[in-house]
Design an enzyme around this catalytic site. Sequence first.
Site, short mmCIF file in Angstrom:
data_model
loop_
_atom_site.label_atom_id
_atom_site.label_comp_id
_atom_site.label_asym_id
_atom_site.label_seq_id
_atom_site.Cartn_x
_atom_site.Cartn_y
_atom_site.Cartn_z
N HIS A 282 0.81 -1.21 0.00
CA HIS A 282 0.00 0.00 0.00
C HIS A 282 0.85 1.27 0.00
O HIS A 282 0.34 2.34 -0.30
CB HIS A 282 -1.06 -0.02 1.12
N ASP B 231 1.31 -7.72 2.10
CA ASP B 231 1.40 -6.27 1.90
C ASP B 231 2.85 -5.81 1.74
O ASP B 231 3.41 -5.18 2.64
CB ASP B 231 0.72 -5.56 3.08
N SER C 270 4.06 2.25 8.21
CA SER C 270 3.81 1.25 7.18
C SER C 270 5.09 0.94 6.42
O SER C 270 5.76 1.85 5.94
CB SER C 270 2.77 1.77 6.19
N1 ARG Z 1 -4.56 0.36 7.27
C1 ARG Z 1 -3.30 0.35 6.62
C2 ARG Z 1 -2.45 1.50 7.07
O1 ARG Z 1 -2.94 2.58 7.28
C3 ARG Z 1 -3.40 0.48 5.14
C4 ARG Z 1 -3.95 -0.68 4.48
C5 ARG Z 1 -4.17 -0.42 3.03
N2 ARG Z 1 -5.21 -1.29 2.58
C6 ARG Z 1 -6.45 -0.92 2.26
N3 ARG Z 1 -7.33 -1.85 2.07
N4 ARG Z 1 -6.81 0.33 2.10
O2 ARG Z 1 -1.24 1.41 7.14
#
Ligand code: ARG
Length: 761
Positions: free
Chosen positions: A87, A223, A655
């Site tokens: 992501h 991811d 992330s």
């Molecule tokens: N919740 C994750 C973060 O903020 C991002 C995941 C991205 N995936 C998604 N389905 N939007 O780091």
Amino acid sequence: MLKSSWLKALLLVLLLPAVARADEGMWLPLFVKRLNHADMQKKGLKLTAEEIYDVNNSSLKDAIVQLGGFCTGEFVSKEGLLLTNHHCGYDAIQSHSTPQKNLLSDGFYATTKTDELKNPGLFVDILVRMEDVTGKVLEGITPQTPEAERAQLVQKRQQEMANAAKENGQYVAYVRDMFAGNEYYLFVYQRFGDVRLVGAPPESVGKFGGDTDNWMWPRHTGDFSLFRVYASKDNKPTAGYQEGNIPYMPKKHLPVSLQGVNEGDFSMVFGFPGRTQRFLPAAGLQLTLDESNPARIKLRDTRLKIWKADGDQDPNVRLKYASKYANIANYWKYFIGQNEGMKRLKTVDQKTAEERALMQWIAADQARGQQYGSVLNDINQAYAGMRQYNLSSVYMNEAALGTEILAFAARLRPLHNLLKSESPDQAAIKKATDDLKEPTEELFKDYNAATDKKVFAALMQLYYTDVPKNQQPEIFQTVAKQYGGSMQKYADEVFSKSFLTSKAKTDQFLQKPTLPQLENDPAFKMINSLFTNYQQNIAPKMQAAQAGLVRANRLYVAAIREKNSQKVYSPDANSTIRLSYGSVRSYEGRDAVKYSFFTTAQGILEKEDPTNPEFVVPKKQIELLKAKDYGRFADKDGTLHTAFITDNDITGGNSGSPVINGRGELIGLAFDGNWEAMTGDLAYDPELKRCINADIRYVLWCIEKLGGAKHLVDEMTVVNNGPNPGVSNTAQMVPTSLDGKATKVKIKTKKKKGEPAPASL
Ligand code: ARG
């Protein structure tokens, strides 16, 4: 009896050294030796403090980068190969995709370095050093210094120090405040502007589970994505892509461990957490809970539904809006979870109780009373004032700037100011139009005017109905009078007449911009009216309400720290480099629900649903998983572990951060937080908060087995081959140093069978 044990407890507290505890804390690596190292060793760390952070010799920090200002990445080879989340690479991956050659849906691995894909604008920052400059920034400033003078002095000194540290543009440098202006730190980075995409799994792996699984455990998402940092021939940063650039040779890269994790194992996350507000007063929490978050959720929900419906109609639109959708949806769900959590955990009540105790502590001592006595009053008064204008703020950000054409039109305002001048400065106009070229390219590459028109009509209608009438821009009166208050009708006008709906017309305008053309453009008119209204009618009132807030916040945080002087606080996240440590740890999500600390590939097959785009699994993956073809990436239990959780304290911006074991080896990639602890950015709950990580063995399995890109795994320094020996380590753990000499790093790979996990819970 009671007394003596009470005495003992007291003695124990007094004798305890002032070291921080694991759970809460995103620590500045600068202080790891003083504050954290002893505790980290107790939890299972084998490295020295210098092996984690050292300015003169290569240390872990040299393997960590901030990617594009919003994510974290880490070097995993001596040739600048960088791992981060899918992501985090999403935008780059999408930008190289077309419906015919769709890297998002099909995945991509560069076979050779010449296949690696350039990403204009993308950069990484590598920390050179950091310094506590509190003394220098606050020199001569006393509690009596008038606030405005203080602000001016502080800003000037911050700027001067940053400028000096830049050494004529060699470095990127800035001074950030911590603890609401009680402390200041200088950060100096090298910025590398040539970052190329090397690989990514298909979206069905990298975003498996989509928004349904997002922010939740248990998780089965691969991811990750791979980039490579390039540098000049002498290993120096370049501003962008340059021909002749070669792979950057980092001072340090992380070895990758195939050993896997056990409950209780030490874990450390190193990265760039974006923002937490753990010192937000109860009044701020309350405003977030009952006004800001509901408004954000509603506006984002509206926008997402339109994007989704149009995307379902047209795959072209879906691809164009894929990255925008993912970003908006991510925080849409975040706000929902944060509010649910705040209600469930009674976050506001808790803070209110803490503030009551704080006030009692302040009142108990005269000097304290003088210093801090008015703090809470000042804060509450500020929030009461801000509350009156808060919706205008939220709607400006989420509705006006949530409409693409208006967000773009807003960028024309500096040009508008130049054109308006009596004697227009032609050179400045030329520069302003040049500066707009890149944003123009960016907008129209992924723009669908028909979709944006629907968003415009819907979001502006909500602005019109929800924001107090006396805070609305003048143009809304035109809409009321001439269009019967219908934003739909007004949208027809805007989208049929504005030149900003077409790239050709926008380019044409930018070639020879004139004032009448800009001022008569209905999209520009709209945003101009919104901004003018905001600047004239809202911002001054907001500023007046907030006038005392900076000082009050600073004193509030100082008072909290003074009151709890036995506790070591870490500063709120602010996109600066931090380290958090803890252990692999399962949790009880709610009554009777206990979550295991890891997931396996079996769960992918369980979740698989060919009729739901979020849960499609590539055919090849199903075959490999059914055949249990895990190779050397299998766990000792014979399954393929996909993800695991730790109690590391992290937030957005982390992330892509490496999860590192006690020996300094990479064991996972942090990629999310869990639903039960969505309030984590506002208040930390050690029992519930978990960091969700992709197991590095699943990542390697995806690259090598599923993606057929073994050459990339071979480029890494793989250690601790799993329970299927016979495959030799591809390289020894030899961190490269700039001068080519190997640097000394201790790694003890031996762990006796049955040896207990380093930290017991
Ligand atoms: N919740 C994750 C973060 O903020 C991002 C995941 C991205 N995936 C998604 N389905 N939007 O780091």
